[in-house]
Design an enzyme around this catalytic site. Structure first.
Site, PDB file in Angstrom:
ATOM      1  N   PHE A 172       0.852  -1.191   0.000  1.00  0.00           N
ATOM      2  CA  PHE A 172       0.000   0.000   0.000  1.00  0.00           C
ATOM      3  C   PHE A 172       0.888   1.241   0.000  1.00  0.00           C
ATOM      4  O   PHE A 172       1.844   1.320   0.759  1.00  0.00           O
ATOM      5  CB  PHE A 172      -0.921  -0.008   1.226  1.00  0.00           C
ATOM      6  CG  PHE A 172      -2.030   0.990   1.148  1.00  0.00           C
ATOM      7  CD1 PHE A 172      -3.152   0.733   0.388  1.00  0.00           C
ATOM      8  CD2 PHE A 172      -1.943   2.194   1.814  1.00  0.00           C
ATOM      9  CE1 PHE A 172      -4.189   1.656   0.303  1.00  0.00           C
ATOM     10  CE2 PHE A 172      -2.963   3.131   1.746  1.00  0.00           C
ATOM     11  CZ  PHE A 172      -4.089   2.860   0.980  1.00  0.00           C
ATOM     12  N   TYR A 223      -0.114  -2.429   8.429  1.00  0.00           N
ATOM     13  CA  TYR A 223      -0.703  -3.173   9.544  1.00  0.00           C
ATOM     14  C   TYR A 223      -0.190  -4.613   9.585  1.00  0.00           C
ATOM     15  O   TYR A 223      -0.095  -5.213  10.653  1.00  0.00           O
ATOM     16  CB  TYR A 223      -2.233  -3.146   9.427  1.00  0.00           C
ATOM     17  CG  TYR A 223      -2.941  -3.650  10.652  1.00  0.00           C
ATOM     18  CD1 TYR A 223      -3.152  -2.809  11.742  1.00  0.00           C
ATOM     19  CD2 TYR A 223      -3.399  -4.960  10.719  1.00  0.00           C
ATOM     20  CE1 TYR A 223      -3.803  -3.265  12.878  1.00  0.00           C
ATOM     21  CE2 TYR A 223      -4.053  -5.425  11.855  1.00  0.00           C
ATOM     22  CZ  TYR A 223      -4.251  -4.578  12.924  1.00  0.00           C
ATOM     23  OH  TYR A 223      -4.891  -5.031  14.051  1.00  0.00           O
ATOM     24  N   ILE A 265      -0.247   7.554   5.611  1.00  0.00           N
ATOM     25  CA  ILE A 265      -0.511   8.986   5.426  1.00  0.00           C
ATOM     26  C   ILE A 265      -1.848   9.324   6.084  1.00  0.00           C
ATOM     27  O   ILE A 265      -2.852   8.648   5.857  1.00  0.00           O
ATOM     28  CB  ILE A 265      -0.539   9.345   3.927  1.00  0.00           C
ATOM     29  CG1 ILE A 265       0.807   8.976   3.288  1.00  0.00           C
ATOM     30  CG2 ILE A 265      -0.851  10.827   3.735  1.00  0.00           C
ATOM     31  CD1 ILE A 265       0.823   9.046   1.773  1.00  0.00           C
ATOM     32  N   GLY A 303      -8.754  11.695   6.590  1.00  0.00           N
ATOM     33  CA  GLY A 303      -9.799  12.393   7.319  1.00  0.00           C
ATOM     34  C   GLY A 303     -10.449  11.588   8.425  1.00  0.00           C
ATOM     35  O   GLY A 303     -11.385  12.068   9.062  1.00  0.00           O
ATOM     36  N   THR A 304      -9.968  10.355   8.655  1.00  0.00           N
ATOM     37  CA  THR A 304     -10.570   9.506   9.689  1.00  0.00           C
ATOM     38  C   THR A 304      -9.515   9.073  10.705  1.00  0.00           C
ATOM     39  O   THR A 304      -8.333   9.363  10.551  1.00  0.00           O
ATOM     40  CB  THR A 304     -11.197   8.240   9.067  1.00  0.00           C
ATOM     41  OG1 THR A 304     -10.142   7.416   8.554  1.00  0.00           O
ATOM     42  CG2 THR A 304     -12.167   8.594   7.951  1.00  0.00           C
ATOM     43  N   HIS A 310      -8.407   6.188  11.055  1.00  0.00           N
ATOM     44  CA  HIS A 310      -7.691   5.027  10.519  1.00  0.00           C
ATOM     45  C   HIS A 310      -6.174   5.188  10.652  1.00  0.00           C
ATOM     46  O   HIS A 310      -5.470   4.233  10.988  1.00  0.00           O
ATOM     47  CB  HIS A 310      -8.086   4.830   9.046  1.00  0.00           C
ATOM     48  CG  HIS A 310      -7.506   3.620   8.414  1.00  0.00           C
ATOM     49  ND1 HIS A 310      -7.946   2.352   8.697  1.00  0.00           N
ATOM     50  CD2 HIS A 310      -6.516   3.478   7.508  1.00  0.00           C
ATOM     51  CE1 HIS A 310      -7.259   1.480   7.998  1.00  0.00           C
ATOM     52  NE2 HIS A 310      -6.378   2.134   7.269  1.00  0.00           N
TER      53      HIS A 310
END
Length: 156
Positions: free
Chosen positions: A22, A58, A83, A86-87, A89
């Protein structure tokens, strides 16, 4: 006074690099920097470097734990990029990745170098993957080699 200092040259070292897929447009640069540093500065033979790709940051702690448990490696370098979005996470992934890698390092006698970028923006990540702020993959690789030498010196 006895002073132990590590050097980065470790020609006989066997190093695994666990890298997240990712954000691979950034992680590819981290990997390039890490491999270049291992070979050129650390003098590690390319056949002594193993690269393991995983889906994301992760998954790095479990992968690194598995690599450490094989007892095939003198050090493991974890590379990835998280990175902020907006959450929440970001906090979960970055925190669990960092905590998990730290736990593996503390539970084993094998250095685990943290080369996971945790940034506020894509621009910051790009800067840390080989432009303005150096290459954190290379820095993590050299840290791993130095720690191999420090641990070996401590053990005598």
């Amino acid at each position: 006074m006895n002073v132990i200092k590590g050097v980065v040259a470790a020609p006989q070292a066997r190093v695994a690099i666990a890298i997240a897929r990712f954000n691979n447009f950034i992680n590819d640069s981290l990997l390039g920097g890490a491999v270049d540093a291992l070979e050129r500065i650390g003098q590690v033979a390319s056949e002594n470097i193993t690269v393991v790709w995983v889906p994301g940051a992760y998954e790095l702690p479990l992968t690194v734990k598995t690599l450490v448990e094989t007892q095939k490696y003198d050090a493991v370098v974890a590379l990835g990029t998280v990175i902020r979005g907006g959450t929440a996470h970001f906090e979960y992934v970055a925190g669990e990745c960092s905590s998990g890698l730290s736990s593996v390092a503390m539970a084993s006698e094998i250095p685990v170098a943290f080369g996971v970028l945790t940034t506020e923006s894509i621009e910051q990540a790009i800067e840390r993957a080989g432009t303005k702020a150096g290459n954190k993959g290379a820095e993590a690789a050299l840290t791993a080699l130095e720690m191999v030498n420090v641990i070996n010196a401590i053990k005598g």
